[in-house]
Design an enzyme around this catalytic site. Structure first.
Site: not given
Ligand code: FAD
Length: 290
Positions: A108, A202
């Site tokens: 954008a 999701r």
């Molecule tokens: C129902 C729901 C409610 C949510 N509510 C909120 C909210 O209120 N506020 C908010 O901020 N977020 C919220 N989230 C986002 C959530 O906290 C996660 O950031 C998001 O779902 C991505 O998940 P993930 O980190 O497992 O996935 P990815 O980023 O794809 O990571 C996959 C996996 O890789 C590993 N990984 C990736 N990067 C790192 C790292 N830097 N350090 C260590 N391990 C890593 C972890 O094992 C992780 O599970 C919500 C998510 C859901 C599904």
């Protein structure tokens, strides 16, 4: 050679009022026989580590299911998908939290944002029990008022945006006038292991309804391409058909002899409620609250 994407009846699925998910590409894309799916790459990758030792489990489905049950996830990273997605900015903010993907979003700063904004079909009510959730719909009058505000704000915002651009305001600043229900578009590339992790989060009922619609669209696009991996995920992922039990729950369950729900050794209300939900899921009981 056969193109695995030919298995899809449609490559684009519409979401919400103006959004969509379109599958652009996958890896592997070409397979030797019409019966093969992209699941094949998972077993090919796995066999480099198991080699000839896999004689007993060398059937593709058995091997993939074994890998999934034992969290041997690396072979699933050898399947990749690319999608083009159009979704409102408030959904994209949640979507982009998946860090294990590559994104390239419509700029954008570079281009003018089209006048495409999301107006919901129904206006949901705030849940009393889940601060992040919604339940049912609000009264008709209140829905009408909300939608009238939303339409008015979007129309006024876009008019101000266009006017500002015409007056020479930089696109990168003029966009501050647009609300978060404006649509954005982006390319999204991710491997199957991380995609299934994302879809588990999701597609789940705890995720916001709008993003769930996109997650389900992605799921239906990948299912015919990797049917065996998706089946294993449905059967073994704790947010799908399977369930994760804590030590306290295993202990309560192992002493269960029928009758009332056995207690778990915890006074934490939420933990006890989660146990009731799992118990009811196993034994098909009514929803009860401690
Ligand atoms: C129902 C729901 C409610 C949510 N509510 C909120 C909210 O209120 N506020 C908010 O901020 N977020 C919220 N989230 C986002 C959530 O906290 C996660 O950031 C998001 O779902 C991505 O998940 P993930 O980190 O497992 O996935 P990815 O980023 O794809 O990571 C996959 C996996 O890789 C590993 N990984 C990736 N990067 C790192 C790292 N830097 N350090 C260590 N391990 C890593 C972890 O094992 C992780 O599970 C919500 C998510 C859901 C599904």
């Amino acid at each position: 050679m056969y193109d695995v994407l030919e298995r899809l009846p449609e490559k684009t699925i519409k979401c919400l009022d103006k959004g969509f998910v379109k599958i652009i590409d996958c890896m592997p894309r070409l397979v030797a026989s019409k019966e093969d799916t992209a699941d094949l790459r998972i077993t090919e990758a796995a066999r480099t580590s198991y080699g000839e030792g896999t004689k007993k489990i060398n059937q593709e489905r058995d091997l993939i299911r074994y890998l999934y049950r034992h969290s041997h996830s690396t072979p699933t990273e050898f399947v990749e998908f690319t999608f083009l997605i159009k979704m409102p900015i408030f959904c994209a903010r949640q979507f982009f939290r998946t860090r294990t993907a590559s994104y390239n979003e419509y700029s954008a700063r570079y281009s003018i944002v089209p006048d495409d904004y999301h107006i919901p079909d129904e206006v949901r009510a705030q849940s009393a029990t889940n601060k992040q959730g919604s339940v049912g719909v609000v009264e008709e009058d209140n829905a009408h008022t909300f939608l009238a505000h939303l339409n008015e704000i979007c129309a006024t915002s876009y008019k101000a945006y266009q006017e500002s651009i015409d007056n020479g305001v930089a696109r990168e600043q003029a966009r501050m006038l647009l609300p978060v229900n404006y649509y954005t578009q982006f390319y999204f590339k991710i491997d199957l292991h991380n995609l299934l992790h994302m879809l588990a989060l999701r597609c789940d009922s705890h995720a916001q309804e709008e993003i769930r619609e996109f997650a389900h669209a992605i799921l239906s696009l990948i299912k015919p391409v990797v049917p065996i991996a998706v089946e294993a995920w449905e059967d073994y992922h704790p947010l799908r058909g399977a369930m994760k039990l804590t030590r306290l729950e295993v202990e309560a369950l192992s002493s269960y002899e029928g009758g009332a729900i056995p207690e778990i050794d915890s006074d934490n209300k939420r933990e006890r409620q989660e146990w009731v939900e799992k118990f009811n899921k196993i034994f098909g009981g009514d929803e009860v609250e401690y």
